[in-house]
Enzyme design. Sequence first.
Site, PDB file in Angstrom:
ATOM      1  N   TYR A  33      50.568  19.085  42.456  1.00 28.07           N
ATOM      2  CA  TYR A  33      51.858  19.507  42.986  1.00 28.07           C
ATOM      3  C   TYR A  33      52.224  18.698  44.222  1.00 28.07           C
ATOM      4  O   TYR A  33      51.379  18.001  44.794  1.00 28.07           O
ATOM      5  CB  TYR A  33      51.841  21.012  43.314  1.00 28.07           C
ATOM      6  N   ARG A  52      52.228   9.722  46.410  1.00 29.44           N
ATOM      7  CA  ARG A  52      51.023  10.555  46.352  1.00 29.44           C
ATOM      8  C   ARG A  52      50.932  11.302  45.028  1.00 29.44           C
ATOM      9  O   ARG A  52      49.851  11.479  44.471  1.00 29.44           O
ATOM     10  CB  ARG A  52      50.971  11.523  47.532  1.00 29.44           C
ATOM     11  N   ARG A 101      42.893  27.748  24.448  1.00 24.66           N
ATOM     12  CA  ARG A 101      42.065  27.444  25.619  1.00 24.66           C
ATOM     13  C   ARG A 101      40.856  26.622  25.199  1.00 24.66           C
ATOM     14  O   ARG A 101      40.134  26.995  24.272  1.00 24.66           O
ATOM     15  CB  ARG A 101      41.607  28.744  26.287  1.00 24.66           C
ATOM     16  N   LYS A 150      45.912  16.257  45.258  1.00 28.11           N
ATOM     17  CA  LYS A 150      46.684  17.459  45.592  1.00 28.11           C
ATOM     18  C   LYS A 150      46.812  18.342  44.353  1.00 28.11           C
ATOM     19  O   LYS A 150      47.860  18.405  43.698  1.00 28.11           O
ATOM     20  CB  LYS A 150      48.056  17.079  46.154  1.00 28.11           C
ATOM     21  N   GLU A 182      39.843  19.624  57.691  1.00 30.28           N
ATOM     22  CA  GLU A 182      41.294  19.797  57.802  1.00 30.28           C
ATOM     23  C   GLU A 182      41.604  21.281  57.857  1.00 30.28           C
ATOM     24  O   GLU A 182      40.698  22.119  57.829  1.00 30.28           O
ATOM     25  CB  GLU A 182      42.013  19.132  56.629  1.00 30.28           C
TER      26      GLU A 182
END
Length: 286
Positions: A33, A52, A101, A150, A182
Amino acid sequence: MTRTVYLNGEYLPETEAHVSIFDRGFVMGDGVYEVTSVLQGKLLDFDGHCLRLNRSLGELGMKNPLSREAWLEIHRKLVELNGIDEGMVYLQVTRGNPGDRDFAYPPEGTPQTVVLFTQAKPGLADNPQARQGIRVISIPDLRWARRDIKTVQLLYPSMAKMEAKHRGVDDAWFTEDGFVTEGTSNNTYIVKGGKIITRPLSQDILHGITRASLLRYAAEAQMQIEERPFTIAEAQAADEAFFTSASAFVMPVIEVDGVTLGSGRPGPVATRLRELYLEESLKSAI
């Protein structure tokens, strides 16, 4: 007012947008995302977020389903349709719906799922917390080792934010091997003797888009920058501390694990950096 969202090529009322229960973003956390801030109806650091996104997708072996121009068109259209002056545009790309799945990746050619939506945040630039500063605690960094990607795997950061709330503070900083990595959703910094100190880029931290822009602006303003890890003890002894993110911009930190920093108010370096980021980023906003 019902928001208009984007789902797989369509602009829809949010109440009509549906994703399969077999989507790998839902059952496997298999997706990435980005969040782009909007000020004065314009997108901040858009190209950085696009780059990114492309990198994150590539690290997971996924293709970028859209061109830079297509992403920009969708962002602008959603900002317009939802009347966003200050806020954010969230985008998410997953590996799609294989129909069941399975741990194995879906067959080549399985359509990816592309979702975008807006969040209105009036007062985003004039956040009272930026004038008051925030308090953080430290907790062990128990996330996976590819924090530079991310992904939508945000359970542990959510747990950390809730732990901070439970302990009566605003946020948490992660620590590993004695050093700060972070924040829960941000890059971290301390200031000592006028020098800005922040952890260098690696797989240990997210390569923040706001971080990159801010460090560039700071360097252009002849500020001293040192990229190295720092400890919680160093943070507690620092003159100032702050963090950066796409939605918070530059946020002063005034307390770390119960120890007040400096005067207990946002310091001059963090305050100036926030002003500098907002000034410069708005110049290049699109």
